[in-house]
Design an enzyme around this catalytic site. Structure first.
Site, PDB file in Angstrom:
ATOM      1  N   CYS A 177       0.842  -1.204   0.000  1.00 26.07           N
ATOM      2  CA  CYS A 177       0.000   0.000   0.000  1.00 26.07           C
ATOM      3  C   CYS A 177       0.879   1.257   0.000  1.00 26.07           C
ATOM      4  O   CYS A 177       1.477   1.592  -1.010  1.00 26.07           O
ATOM      5  CB  CYS A 177      -0.985  -0.028   1.163  1.00 26.07           C
ATOM      6  SG  CYS A 177      -2.360   1.145   0.939  1.00 26.07           S
TER       7      CYS A 177
ATOM      8  N   HIS B   3      -3.616  -5.189   0.834  1.00 24.17           N
ATOM      9  CA  HIS B   3      -3.067  -5.553   2.136  1.00 24.17           C
ATOM     10  C   HIS B   3      -3.057  -7.065   2.312  1.00 24.17           C
ATOM     11  O   HIS B   3      -3.974  -7.630   2.916  1.00 24.17           O
ATOM     12  CB  HIS B   3      -3.880  -4.887   3.251  1.00 24.17           C
ATOM     13  CG  HIS B   3      -3.612  -3.424   3.381  1.00 24.17           C
ATOM     14  ND1 HIS B   3      -2.654  -2.924   4.243  1.00 24.17           N
ATOM     15  CD2 HIS B   3      -4.139  -2.364   2.735  1.00 24.17           C
ATOM     16  CE1 HIS B   3      -2.621  -1.603   4.135  1.00 24.17           C
ATOM     17  NE2 HIS B   3      -3.508  -1.234   3.230  1.00 24.17           N
TER      18      HIS B   3
ATOM     19  N   GLU C 240      -1.523  -8.777   4.351  1.00 17.04           N
ATOM     20  CA  GLU C 240      -1.498  -9.155   5.766  1.00 17.04           C
ATOM     21  C   GLU C 240      -2.896  -9.309   6.357  1.00 17.04           C
ATOM     22  O   GLU C 240      -3.054  -9.857   7.459  1.00 17.04           O
ATOM     23  CB  GLU C 240      -0.686  -8.133   6.585  1.00 17.04           C
ATOM     24  CG  GLU C 240      -1.403  -6.852   6.949  1.00 17.04           C
ATOM     25  CD  GLU C 240      -1.484  -5.832   5.826  1.00 17.04           C
ATOM     26  OE1 GLU C 240      -2.048  -4.736   6.063  1.00 17.04           O
ATOM     27  OE2 GLU C 240      -0.996  -6.115   4.713  1.00 17.04           O
TER      28      GLU C 240
END
Length: 226
Positions: A115, A208, A210
């Site tokens: 990002c 993202h 994660e």
């Protein structure tokens, strides 16, 4: 037993509203980042903002670098005036992460920008950003999902060859792709969702990872670090 790669992850530096009984500045990182590195087979090390002059020595001790998400990149770094909806500049973090990126590229250390990390990578190499766009945030504090389509023949396409639904939360994006980078994935509206460099192992993703369960991108970083 083979050495387990050490993956450094840049962090926030924020005033903490509550830190047990304390109210003070804290080096913060959403736990999804280290957990993703760990699930992909690496050891995670947090890298809070430091003097840019120490970046090369820091990167020299790492096997790979992740530049994490966070506040907007200062528009002054790419010669633009701030948009009314652009965050106040996080100059300490901009300076530290710029130096980390420069050091990783110079040393050939595998690099993943997530990002903000992808956006800063593009700016460091001479690209620009769109400072505000709609449709890539579901609601404040809530991650959305959208489909990302790989560009055939790119590194990203070799890792994720099919269109994939990814967790997303951003209002800025790559505008002019920097010299030396190529766009390697797009959203349905044409937004550049991944960039990469042919030299070494350098990849940026707008979403993202994660916040999801797909380990392919992070696992590839860890394998490159090995």
């Amino acid at each position: 037993m083979a050495n387990v790669p050490l993956v450094g992850i840049s962090t926030y530096l924020e005033p903490a509203v509550r830190w047990r009984v304390w109210e003070s500045e804290a080096a913060l990182l959403p736990v999804g980042y280290p957990r993703l590195v760990q699930r992909a087979g690496g050891i995670a090390a947090m890298l809070p903002p430091d003097a840019p002059s120490r970046a090369a020595a820091t990167v020299a001790r790492l096997d790979a670098l992740v530049v994490s998400g966070g506040p907007d990149v200062d528009p002054a770094l790419y010669g633009a005036e701030p948009h009314p909806r652009t965050d106040p500049p996080a100059r300490e973090r901009d300076g530290w992460e710029t130096a980390l990126i420069d050091a990783a590229l110079s040393a050939g250390v595998p690099l993943l920008g997530i990002c903000r990390g992808m956006q800063l990578l593009n700016v460091v190499l001479g690209g620009t950003l769109v400072q505000h766009m709609d449709g890539h945030v579901k609601a404040p504090g809530v991650f959305g999902q959208h489909t990302v389509t790989p560009v055939p023949g790119t590194r990203y396409a070799s890792l994720v060859p099919e269109p994939a639904s990814v967790p997303t939360y951003h209002h800025q994006a790559v505008d002019r792709v920097a010299p030396g980078l190529v766009a390697s994935a797009h959203a349905e509206d044409g937004t550049v969702e991944a960039v990469e460099r042919s030299e070494g192992w350098t990849l940026g993703v707008q979403w993202h990872p994660e916040m999801g369960d797909d380990l392919r991108v992070m696992r590839a970083l860890v394998e490159a670090a090995s």
